[in-house]
Write an enzyme that holds these catalytic residues in place. Structure first.
Site, PDB file in Angstrom:
ATOM      1  N   SER A  48       0.826  -1.213   0.000  1.00  0.00           N
ATOM      2  CA  SER A  48       0.000   0.000   0.000  1.00  0.00           C
ATOM      3  C   SER A  48       0.856   1.258   0.000  1.00  0.00           C
ATOM      4  O   SER A  48       0.430   2.303  -0.508  1.00  0.00           O
ATOM      5  CB  SER A  48      -0.969   0.003   1.181  1.00  0.00           C
ATOM      6  OG  SER A  48      -0.282  -0.182   2.401  1.00  0.00           O
ATOM      7  N   HIS A 139      -5.186  -5.914  14.279  1.00  0.00           N
ATOM      8  CA  HIS A 139      -6.623  -6.111  14.123  1.00  0.00           C
ATOM      9  C   HIS A 139      -7.317  -6.579  15.405  1.00  0.00           C
ATOM     10  O   HIS A 139      -8.450  -7.046  15.353  1.00  0.00           O
ATOM     11  CB  HIS A 139      -6.887  -7.098  12.989  1.00  0.00           C
ATOM     12  CG  HIS A 139      -6.692  -6.499  11.627  1.00  0.00           C
ATOM     13  ND1 HIS A 139      -5.677  -5.627  11.352  1.00  0.00           N
ATOM     14  CD2 HIS A 139      -7.369  -6.641  10.466  1.00  0.00           C
ATOM     15  CE1 HIS A 139      -5.736  -5.257  10.079  1.00  0.00           C
ATOM     16  NE2 HIS A 139      -6.769  -5.858   9.524  1.00  0.00           N
ATOM     17  N   ASP A 165     -10.096  -3.476   5.996  1.00  0.00           N
ATOM     18  CA  ASP A 165     -10.609  -4.709   6.619  1.00  0.00           C
ATOM     19  C   ASP A 165     -11.832  -4.452   7.485  1.00  0.00           C
ATOM     20  O   ASP A 165     -11.951  -4.986   8.597  1.00  0.00           O
ATOM     21  CB  ASP A 165      -9.515  -5.419   7.429  1.00  0.00           C
ATOM     22  CG  ASP A 165      -8.385  -5.930   6.543  1.00  0.00           C
ATOM     23  OD1 ASP A 165      -8.676  -6.329   5.397  1.00  0.00           O
ATOM     24  OD2 ASP A 165      -7.227  -5.920   6.987  1.00  0.00           O
TER      25      ASP A 165
END
Length: 203
Positions: A48, A139, A165
């Protein structure tokens, strides 16, 4: 995006589908201003960062990519996304050399500033507003909430908070990014883009 640069991004290990990468570049193009700064939380091997760094160069801006480079929870030994080729000589995850190689191959070392640290630690001393913050770090609720607490406040009015996500259905993925997405909406951010699991919100 030039084909040679896209080829570099495509070769890099990571978890960003092409349509989400395109949406991320579009968000950066809409929100990055000349002289402005974007922050990416979670560098991994740099996929990214190539997409964001390319737009930063075009816009005369900079990208700061922040990661401790020891891997998130799901990348540790015994977990679903563990990659043994990313384990250093000390037996721990070590992705920094791969990020550096990616940025060199992409010709973006003069546009992307690499910060090796934990996101909340950097946020604690950060002192300027940001055009865009891309949250793609740990996460768990602990880490996602800490990233939001640390960085959402630095997004300028009219700037973008991009969260990766985001899965409303628990059957599709973990819920921590979804929870900070919902929190951002409650805090007054407005959703302006939705591609796959990528959500773009504007202050």
């Amino acid at each position: 995006m030039p084909s040679d640069l896209r080829g570099v991004a495509d070769d890099v290990r990571g978890f960003l589908p092409d349509d989400e990468a395109d949406a991320l570049r579009e968000a950066a193009g809409e929100h990055l201003r000349p002289g402005g700064v974007a922050v990416e939380i979670g560098s991994y091997c740099g996929k990214s960062a190539v997409h964001l760094g390319h737009v930063a160069r075009l816009r005369g801006a900079r990208l700061v990519t922040i990661d401790h480079h020891r891997g998130s929870e799901e990348q540790q030994s015994g977990w679903e996304y563990h990659d043994t080729s990313l384990v250093g000589t000390d037996g721990r995850m070590e992705t920094l050399p791969f990020l550096r190689e990616t940025l060199a191959r992409a010709g973006l070392e003069d546009v992307v500033d690499v910060v090796v640290a934990r996101s909340p630690d950097v946020a604690s001393w950060w002192g300027r507003e940001l055009d865009l913050v891309f949250v793609d770090g740990g996460h768990t609720d602990e880490h996602a909430q800490a990233d939001y607490d640390g960085w959402a406040r630095w997004v300028r009015p009219g700037g973008a908070l991009v969260i990766h996500d985001v899965f409303p259905d628990p059957a599709d993925g973990g819920q921590a990014p979804y929870r900070i997405y919902r929190r951002a909406l409650e805090d007054g951010f407005a959703e302006v883009g939705h591609t796959g699991s990528l959500r773009v919100l504007r202050r």
